[in-house]
Design a protein around this motif. Structure first.
Motif, PDB file in Angstrom:
ATOM      1  N   ALA A   1       0.829  -1.164   0.262  1.00 27.30           N
ATOM      2  CA  ALA A   1       0.142   0.023  -0.085  1.00 27.30           C
ATOM      3  C   ALA A   1       0.857   1.376  -0.004  1.00 27.30           C
ATOM      4  O   ALA A   1       0.719   2.374  -0.783  1.00 27.30           O
ATOM      5  CB  ALA A   1      -0.946   0.102   1.166  1.00 27.30           C
ATOM      6  N   ALA A   2       2.002   1.328   0.875  1.00 26.56           N
ATOM      7  CA  ALA A   2       2.932   2.409   0.612  1.00 26.56           C
ATOM      8  C   ALA A   2       3.448   2.498  -0.346  1.00 26.56           C
ATOM      9  O   ALA A   2       3.697   3.815  -1.047  1.00 26.56           O
ATOM     10  CB  ALA A   2       3.717   2.224   2.024  1.00 26.56           C
ATOM     11  N   ARG A   3       4.047   1.698  -1.206  1.00 27.86           N
ATOM     12  CA  ARG A   3       4.785   1.781  -2.180  1.00 27.86           C
ATOM     13  C   ARG A   3       3.710   2.274  -3.421  1.00 27.86           C
ATOM     14  O   ARG A   3       4.085   3.141  -4.179  1.00 27.86           O
ATOM     15  CB  ARG A   3       5.143   0.420  -2.693  1.00 27.86           C
ATOM     16  N   LEU A   4       2.556   1.797  -3.491  1.00 28.02           N
ATOM     17  CA  LEU A   4       1.700   2.053  -4.401  1.00 28.02           C
ATOM     18  C   LEU A   4       0.993   3.723  -4.334  1.00 28.02           C
ATOM     19  O   LEU A   4       1.166   4.375  -5.053  1.00 28.02           O
ATOM     20  CB  LEU A   4       0.412   1.556  -4.184  1.00 28.02           C
ATOM     21  N   ARG A   5       1.234   4.271  -2.832  1.00 29.62           N
ATOM     22  CA  ARG A   5       1.014   5.624  -2.791  1.00 29.62           C
ATOM     23  C   ARG A   5       2.276   6.246  -3.326  1.00 29.62           C
ATOM     24  O   ARG A   5       2.044   7.356  -3.921  1.00 29.62           O
ATOM     25  CB  ARG A   5       0.805   5.696  -1.530  1.00 29.62           C
ATOM     26  N   GLU A   6       3.299   5.778  -3.206  1.00 31.27           N
ATOM     27  CA  GLU A   6       4.606   6.714  -3.672  1.00 31.27           C
ATOM     28  C   GLU A   6       4.675   6.627  -5.192  1.00 31.27           C
ATOM     29  O   GLU A   6       5.065   7.758  -5.699  1.00 31.27           O
ATOM     30  CB  GLU A   6       5.755   5.675  -3.421  1.00 31.27           C
ATOM     31  N   ILE A   7       4.174   5.481  -5.723  1.00 34.11           N
ATOM     32  CA  ILE A   7       4.160   5.720  -7.342  1.00 34.11           C
ATOM     33  C   ILE A   7       3.133   6.596  -7.903  1.00 34.11           C
ATOM     34  O   ILE A   7       3.292   7.140  -8.751  1.00 34.11           O
ATOM     35  CB  ILE A   7       3.855   4.276  -7.776  1.00 34.11           C
ATOM     36  N   GLY A   8       1.932   6.658  -6.850  1.00 34.33           N
ATOM     37  CA  GLY A   8       1.137   7.578  -7.537  1.00 34.33           C
ATOM     38  C   GLY A   8      -0.347   7.090  -7.417  1.00 34.33           C
ATOM     39  O   GLY A   8      -1.431   7.857  -7.675  1.00 34.33           O
ATOM     40  N   PHE A   9      -0.600   5.734  -7.144  1.00 36.97           N
ATOM     41  CA  PHE A   9      -1.779   5.300  -6.990  1.00 36.97           C
ATOM     42  C   PHE A   9      -2.747   5.860  -5.849  1.00 36.97           C
ATOM     43  O   PHE A   9      -2.206   6.139  -4.888  1.00 36.97           O
ATOM     44  CB  PHE A   9      -1.993   3.594  -6.744  1.00 36.97           C
ATOM     45  N   ASP A  10      -3.921   6.253  -5.972  1.00 32.90           N
ATOM     46  CA  ASP A  10      -4.824   6.611  -4.878  1.00 32.90           C
ATOM     47  C   ASP A  10      -5.906   5.641  -4.334  1.00 32.90           C
ATOM     48  O   ASP A  10      -6.471   5.918  -3.678  1.00 32.90           O
ATOM     49  CB  ASP A  10      -5.565   8.026  -5.417  1.00 32.90           C
ATOM     50  N   HIS A  11      -5.923   4.375  -5.261  1.00 32.58           N
ATOM     51  CA  HIS A  11      -7.099   3.625  -4.846  1.00 32.58           C
ATOM     52  C   HIS A  11      -6.705   2.258  -5.315  1.00 32.58           C
ATOM     53  O   HIS A  11      -5.817   2.028  -6.218  1.00 32.58           O
ATOM     54  CB  HIS A  11      -8.346   3.756  -5.087  1.00 32.58           C
ATOM     55  N   TRP A  12      -7.171   1.169  -4.657  1.00 31.45           N
ATOM     56  CA  TRP A  12      -7.137  -0.262  -5.489  1.00 31.45           C
ATOM     57  C   TRP A  12      -8.493  -0.918  -5.283  1.00 31.45           C
ATOM     58  O   TRP A  12      -9.317  -0.083  -4.686  1.00 31.45           O
ATOM     59  CB  TRP A  12      -5.996  -0.924  -5.012  1.00 31.45           C
ATOM     60  N   VAL A  13      -8.453  -2.225  -5.828  1.00 32.79           N
ATOM     61  CA  VAL A  13      -9.806  -2.663  -5.878  1.00 32.79           C
ATOM     62  C   VAL A  13      -9.970  -4.078  -5.474  1.00 32.79           C
ATOM     63  O   VAL A  13      -8.933  -4.867  -5.520  1.00 32.79           O
ATOM     64  CB  VAL A  13     -10.331  -2.267  -7.579  1.00 32.79           C
ATOM     65  N   TYR A  14     -11.169  -4.707  -5.378  1.00 32.35           N
ATOM     66  CA  TYR A  14     -11.568  -5.845  -5.165  1.00 32.35           C
ATOM     67  C   TYR A  14     -12.703  -6.036  -5.779  1.00 32.35           C
ATOM     68  O   TYR A  14     -13.503  -5.326  -6.546  1.00 32.35           O
ATOM     69  CB  TYR A  14     -11.336  -6.411  -3.683  1.00 32.35           C
ATOM     70  N   PHE A  15     -13.028  -7.301  -5.889  1.00 30.83           N
ATOM     71  CA  PHE A  15     -14.236  -7.806  -6.779  1.00 30.83           C
ATOM     72  C   PHE A  15     -15.388  -8.512  -5.888  1.00 30.83           C
ATOM     73  O   PHE A  15     -14.819  -9.351  -5.161  1.00 30.83           O
ATOM     74  CB  PHE A  15     -13.875  -8.616  -8.086  1.00 30.83           C
ATOM     75  N   LYS A  16     -16.488  -8.384  -5.525  1.00 31.76           N
ATOM     76  CA  LYS A  16     -17.538  -8.993  -5.022  1.00 31.76           C
ATOM     77  C   LYS A  16     -18.707  -9.079  -6.294  1.00 31.76           C
ATOM     78  O   LYS A  16     -19.192  -8.221  -6.563  1.00 31.76           O
ATOM     79  CB  LYS A  16     -18.178  -8.253  -3.909  1.00 31.76           C
ATOM     80  N   ASN A  17     -19.081 -10.365  -6.214  1.00 29.54           N
ATOM     81  CA  ASN A  17     -20.129 -10.627  -7.280  1.00 29.54           C
ATOM     82  C   ASN A  17     -19.787 -10.112  -8.786  1.00 29.54           C
ATOM     83  O   ASN A  17     -20.589  -9.640  -9.398  1.00 29.54           O
ATOM     84  CB  ASN A  17     -21.446  -9.988  -7.086  1.00 29.54           C
ATOM     85  N   LYS A  18     -18.520 -10.143  -9.022  1.00 26.54           N
ATOM     86  CA  LYS A  18     -17.831  -9.522 -10.007  1.00 26.54           C
ATOM     87  C   LYS A  18     -18.232  -8.297 -10.337  1.00 26.54           C
ATOM     88  O   LYS A  18     -17.772  -7.712 -11.539  1.00 26.54           O
ATOM     89  CB  LYS A  18     -18.367 -10.555 -11.363  1.00 26.54           C
ATOM     90  N   GLN A  19     -18.393  -7.415  -9.307  1.00 30.77           N
ATOM     91  CA  GLN A  19     -18.543  -5.965  -9.385  1.00 30.77           C
ATOM     92  C   GLN A  19     -17.340  -5.520  -8.726  1.00 30.77           C
ATOM     93  O   GLN A  19     -17.183  -5.838  -7.661  1.00 30.77           O
ATOM     94  CB  GLN A  19     -19.828  -5.571  -8.857  1.00 30.77           C
ATOM     95  N   LYS A  20     -16.685  -4.447  -9.324  1.00 25.09           N
ATOM     96  CA  LYS A  20     -15.597  -3.722  -8.503  1.00 25.09           C
ATOM     97  C   LYS A  20     -15.695  -2.805  -7.406  1.00 25.09           C
ATOM     98  O   LYS A  20     -16.896  -2.135  -7.648  1.00 25.09           O
ATOM     99  CB  LYS A  20     -15.032  -2.914  -9.900  1.00 25.09           C
ATOM    100  N   VAL A  21     -15.325  -2.885  -6.583  1.00 22.51           N
ATOM    101  CA  VAL A  21     -15.349  -2.333  -5.317  1.00 22.51           C
ATOM    102  C   VAL A  21     -13.983  -1.477  -5.247  1.00 22.51           C
ATOM    103  O   VAL A  21     -12.913  -2.155  -4.934  1.00 22.51           O
ATOM    104  CB  VAL A  21     -15.455  -3.129  -4.089  1.00 22.51           C
ATOM    105  N   SER A  22     -13.959  -0.018  -4.865  1.00 22.07           N
ATOM    106  CA  SER A  22     -12.915   0.849  -4.884  1.00 22.07           C
ATOM    107  C   SER A  22     -12.447   0.922  -3.554  1.00 22.07           C
ATOM    108  O   SER A  22     -13.425   1.349  -2.873  1.00 22.07           O
ATOM    109  CB  SER A  22     -12.930   1.912  -5.657  1.00 22.07           C
ATOM    110  N   VAL A  23     -11.357   0.861  -3.169  1.00 15.71           N
ATOM    111  CA  VAL A  23     -10.757   1.167  -1.588  1.00 15.71           C
ATOM    112  C   VAL A  23      -9.772   2.008  -1.703  1.00 15.71           C
ATOM    113  O   VAL A  23      -8.865   1.958  -2.420  1.00 15.71           O
ATOM    114  CB  VAL A  23     -10.214  -0.074  -1.023  1.00 15.71           C
ATOM    115  N   PRO A  24      -9.850   3.202  -0.922  1.00 20.50           N
ATOM    116  CA  PRO A  24      -8.710   4.476  -0.928  1.00 20.50           C
ATOM    117  C   PRO A  24      -7.514   3.920  -0.453  1.00 20.50           C
ATOM    118  O   PRO A  24      -7.586   3.077   0.447  1.00 20.50           O
ATOM    119  CB  PRO A  24      -9.508   5.684  -0.337  1.00 20.50           C
ATOM    120  N   LEU A  25      -6.354   4.252  -0.833  1.00 21.81           N
ATOM    121  CA  LEU A  25      -5.018   3.845  -0.660  1.00 21.81           C
ATOM    122  C   LEU A  25      -4.809   4.841   0.758  1.00 21.81           C
ATOM    123  O   LEU A  25      -4.963   6.102   0.471  1.00 21.81           O
ATOM    124  CB  LEU A  25      -4.087   3.806  -1.466  1.00 21.81           C
TER     125      LEU A  25
END
Length: 269
Positions: free
Chosen positions: A245-269
């Motif tokens: 999570a820390a490395r993704l923030r350093e790279i510039g990502f502001d969120h990541w995702v998971y999937f429930k019922n094949k629908q994307k759920v966005s989670v802030p970093l």
């Protein structure tokens, strides 16, 4: 909010522990969501279990699904248990896999390439005596398979997209930038996520998949990312989540995702 979408258990023949062991490990690691994603059976063979140390038996598949769904209910309110599966991408068997997987209520399917030209990506002997041109050809063939897996529409997530370096770290130095960039563009166009998979530490390459340089380009192309420990023992569930999570923030990502019922759920970093 912590999640881990890539875990295995005893049915695949090369992991330890029951599904409940991984769920309990997820609770201990502070996860809110855990995905169970063992290897599919090898549906391209008439045998019940063509590769007993690699993938579960066909006869075990329905029981796997039933067990995960039962545990989802048992652990409701403690941790959200998701029904996932990790499926190889075999071009010659795509429709067989598509048909079978569509019959079950998966929250997500991870598509992974584990072999190129009928040789395991983790077989370090495949690189012996290959010329530079032949090495480039094998690397480009690997990424062509990954592109086609993204185009197939079968997967919400693509697994460990530079894992071919696992037992051959020099793989990363084989020049194929154009193939990787094309692959990331295709992944973005088809709205498939890639996982940051921390199981590279169990191989000669160390670290995680994919390399930071690929993650930086993934951000450029608009590829979304998720997390998977690829745990084959319960103690690795959620492994290095905070570091990733820390490395993704350093790279510039502001969120990541998971999937429930094949629908994307966005989670802030």
């Amino acid at each position: 909010m912590k999640f881990d979408l890539h875990t295995h258990h005893f049915r695949c023949g090369h992991a330890d522990g029951n599904i409940s062991d991984y769920i309990e490990a997820g609770i201990a690691a502070g996860l809110s969501v855990i995905g169970i994603s063992d290897h599919t059976p090898y549906f391209g063979s008439k045998e019940d279990q063509a590769h007993p140390r690699i993938a579960m038996a066909k006869s075990a598949f329905a029981g796997y699904v039933e067990e995960v769904l039962s545990l989802k209910q048992k652990y409701a309110g403690k941790i959200d248990v998701l029904l996932g599966i990790e499926s190889d991408y075999f071009p010659e068997h795509v429709e067989i896999y598509r048909d079978i997987l569509s019959q079950y209520p998966f929250d997500y399917v991870i598509g992974s390439v584990h072999s190129v030209k009928d040789v395991s990506i983790f077989n370090k002997n495949r690189w012996k005596r290959l010329s530079t041109e032949e090495q480039i050809a094998d690397k480009e063939a690997y990424y062509e398979l990954i592109r086609n897996s993204a185009r197939s529409g079968m997967f919400q997530i693509l697994g460990h997209i530079d894992a071919m370096k696992g037992n051959y770290p020099a793989f990363s130095d084989i020049p194929a930038t154009a193939a990787i960039d094309e692959t990331l563009q295709v992944i973005a166009d088809h709205k498939v996520a890639i996982e940051i998979n921390t199981s590279g530490k169990t191989k000669l390459s160390g670290g995680w998949y994919p390399a930071d340089s690929i993650l930086e380009r993934a951000l450029h192309y608009g590829v979304e990312v998720t997390f998977g420990s690829d745990a084959h023992i319960p103690s690795r569930v959620g492994d290095e989540w905070d570091d990733v999570a820390a490395r993704l923030r350093e790279i510039g990502f502001d969120h990541w995702v998971y999937f429930k019922n094949k629908q994307k759920v966005s989670v802030p970093l």
